[in-house]
Design an enzyme around this catalytic site. Structure first.
Site, PDB file in Angstrom:
ATOM      1  N   TRP A 102      46.683  34.150  37.607  1.00  0.00           N
ATOM      2  CA  TRP A 102      45.532  33.241  37.640  1.00  0.00           C
ATOM      3  C   TRP A 102      44.868  33.138  36.277  1.00  0.00           C
ATOM      4  CZ3 TRP A 102      45.845  29.809  41.065  1.00  0.00           C
ATOM      5  CH2 TRP A 102      46.431  30.095  42.309  1.00  0.00           C
ATOM      6  N   ASP A 178      36.286  35.033  36.949  1.00  0.00           N
ATOM      7  CA  ASP A 178      36.843  34.397  38.139  1.00  0.00           C
ATOM      8  C   ASP A 178      36.869  35.463  39.236  1.00  0.00           C
ATOM      9  OD1 ASP A 178      38.394  33.377  40.169  1.00  0.00           O
ATOM     10  OD2 ASP A 178      40.111  32.860  38.912  1.00  0.00           O
ATOM     11  N   LYS A 202      38.326  32.894  50.525  1.00  0.00           N
ATOM     12  CA  LYS A 202      38.697  34.305  50.754  1.00  0.00           C
ATOM     13  C   LYS A 202      37.510  35.044  51.374  1.00  0.00           C
ATOM     14  CE  LYS A 202      41.414  33.407  46.714  1.00  0.00           C
ATOM     15  NZ  LYS A 202      42.718  33.171  47.272  1.00  0.00           N
TER      16      LYS A 202
HETATM   17  N1  PMP Z   1      41.714  32.244  40.832  1.00  0.00           N
HETATM   18  C1  PMP Z   1      42.078  33.229  41.675  1.00  0.00           C
HETATM   19  C2  PMP Z   1      41.799  34.649  41.294  1.00  0.00           C
HETATM   20  C3  PMP Z   1      42.693  32.893  42.897  1.00  0.00           C
HETATM   21  O1  PMP Z   1      43.048  33.879  43.732  1.00  0.00           O
HETATM   22  C4  PMP Z   1      42.933  31.548  43.213  1.00  0.00           C
HETATM   23  C5  PMP Z   1      43.566  31.120  44.519  1.00  0.00           C
HETATM   24  N2  PMP Z   1      44.258  32.016  45.215  1.00  0.00           N
HETATM   25  C6  PMP Z   1      42.564  30.567  42.285  1.00  0.00           C
HETATM   26  C7  PMP Z   1      41.939  30.960  41.113  1.00  0.00           C
HETATM   27  C8  PMP Z   1      42.813  29.116  42.559  1.00  0.00           C
HETATM   28  O2  PMP Z   1      41.953  28.700  43.560  1.00  0.00           O
HETATM   29  P1  PMP Z   1      41.978  27.230  44.167  1.00  0.00           P
HETATM   30  O3  PMP Z   1      43.229  27.105  44.957  1.00  0.00           O
HETATM   31  O4  PMP Z   1      40.736  27.231  44.997  1.00  0.00           O
HETATM   32  O5  PMP Z   1      41.907  26.274  43.047  1.00  0.00           O
END
Ligand code: PMP
Length: 367
Positions: A102, A178, A202
């Site tokens: 991520w 994040d 989550k």
């Molecule tokens: N950052 C993290 C740490 C995540 O776990 C996720 C999704 N699992 C995201 C960003 C991306 O999130 P989204 O699908 O809501 O854009």
């Protein structure tokens, strides 16, 4: 009706009590004769729902008064773009601590939009199984902020400290985190951060909503030409209602905050429960040669526990039998394979007990 145990990484389990309340309020919200989904976001009923959600979140995380709380959209992924747009208007460079997939996506987006991004430290060389130490982080001289992913949802790697985010010239730059997969799992010292963001799906509520917590003094650093929907200042000034917000997700987030406050007793109690849940699963993995988790002990995530079987040929059977036993969504992320159990707030301790019992039984039969 049977509700199975759901270990999905996201969209993830929601508290049954929250879903029951939403069900009760679905057709007729508190005698108003309509569903929350059918309300104008400008109506006094809806504004009260939105304000209560913010007040409860502020109370749960003890958010200081000089921080704005935004309920926005576009997923955490949109924040990969929104953060640099909002923080690089005075120049300088985005800096990153890279500890997994991520964080890497956030780096790519900053590079794509601004032509560059500085990786101040990375665990790529060890395959993201152990995070760099604070002393390994080398910010660029022009660092405008440091972005971290304190919990990498796919790899299951968690930081065991908060970076000091100091440049060589002594200037401390804002820390941007994040927190998609850890927010509300325990107490948080918001004052240590410049910006916190988290996708809802989550620990907050259903998908479609993103929470941003931003320090007041950072609202002046935005790039002039950017989509106004990305602007923290514009969102803050409009009470997160520049346009129609994700009204139902925001309402459900409010129900989750209320559940966390009243049913659980707040984030300190939640942290104890989460530590117990993760402790039981890691203990089961460590006690066996049949299962293993690759992450350095100091960086083990309490929210996302990846594990593999010594004999990977048994993975398909493991997942099939787990599902038949009511243990859902244990398959690891498609990019890494193996298994992953996500133990977010709404996953009860009984779910972990059931998983550990299943793992032991599977090992006895197939190991
Ligand atoms: N950052 C993290 C740490 C995540 O776990 C996720 C999704 N699992 C995201 C960003 C991306 O999130 P989204 O699908 O809501 O854009």
């Amino acid at each position: 009706m049977t509700r199975h145990y759901n270990f999905c990484a996201g969209p993830a389990a929601l508290p049954t009590a929250v879903l029951e309340r939403a069900q009760r309020e679905m057709l007729d919200y508190q005698g108003r004769g309509l569903s929350v989904m059918e309300m104008s976001h400008r109506s006094s009923e809806y504004v009260a729902i939105a304000e209560q959600a913010e007040a409860d979140l502020r109370e749960l995380l003890a958010v200081p008064d000089n921080y704005r709380v935004l309920f926005t959209q576009g997923g955490a992924t949109q924040q990969f773009a929104a953060v640099p747009y909002n923080l690089l208007g005075h120049g300088g460079q985005a800096n990153f601590l890279e500890t997994g997939i991520w964080g890497k996506k956030a780096i790519k987006e900053a590079q794509h939009l601004f032509g560059r991004a500085h990786i101040a430290a990375s665990s790529a060389s060890n395959g993201h199984v152990e995070a760099p130490r604070d002393s390994d982080i080398a910010l660029s001289d022009d660092a405008a902020y440091l972005h971290v992913t304190p919990n990498e949802t796919i790899g299951g790697l968690a930081l065991d400290y908060l970076p000091s985010a100091r440049r060589a010239d002594g200037v401390e730059v804002p820390l941007v985190a994040d927190l998609s997969s850890t927010i509300l799992s325990g107490p948080l010292d918001v004052s240590r951060y410049g910006v916190i963001y988290a996708g809802a799906q989550k620990n907050i509520g259903p998908a479609g909503l993103v929470l941003v917590i931003v320090r007041d003094d950072l609202l002046d650093r935005a790039v002039d030409s950017m989509p106004s929907l990305f602007s923290y200042r514009a969102l803050a000034e409009a009470g997160s209602m520049i346009n129609t917000p994700a009204t139902y997700s925001w309402y459900l987030a409010g129900l989750v905050f209320d559940w966390l406050k009243r049913d659980i007793g707040g984030v300190d109690v939640m942290a104890e429960i989460n530590a117990r849940k993760a402790g039981k699963l890691y203990a089961a993995i460590d006690a066996s040669d049949f299962y293993s988790n690759p992450i350095a002990k100091r960086n083990r995530s309490q929210m996302n526990v990846p594990f593999v079987l010594a004999d990977s040929a048994l993975e398909g059977d493991f997942l099939r039998e787990a599902e038949a036993a009511g243990l859902l969504n244990l398959k690891g992320h498609r990019s890494v394979g193996g298994m992953r159990a996500s133990l977010y707030n709404a996953v009860p301790e009984a779910a972990v007990d059931a998983l550990v019992a299943f793992m032991s039984d599977f090992e006895t039969r197939r190991g």
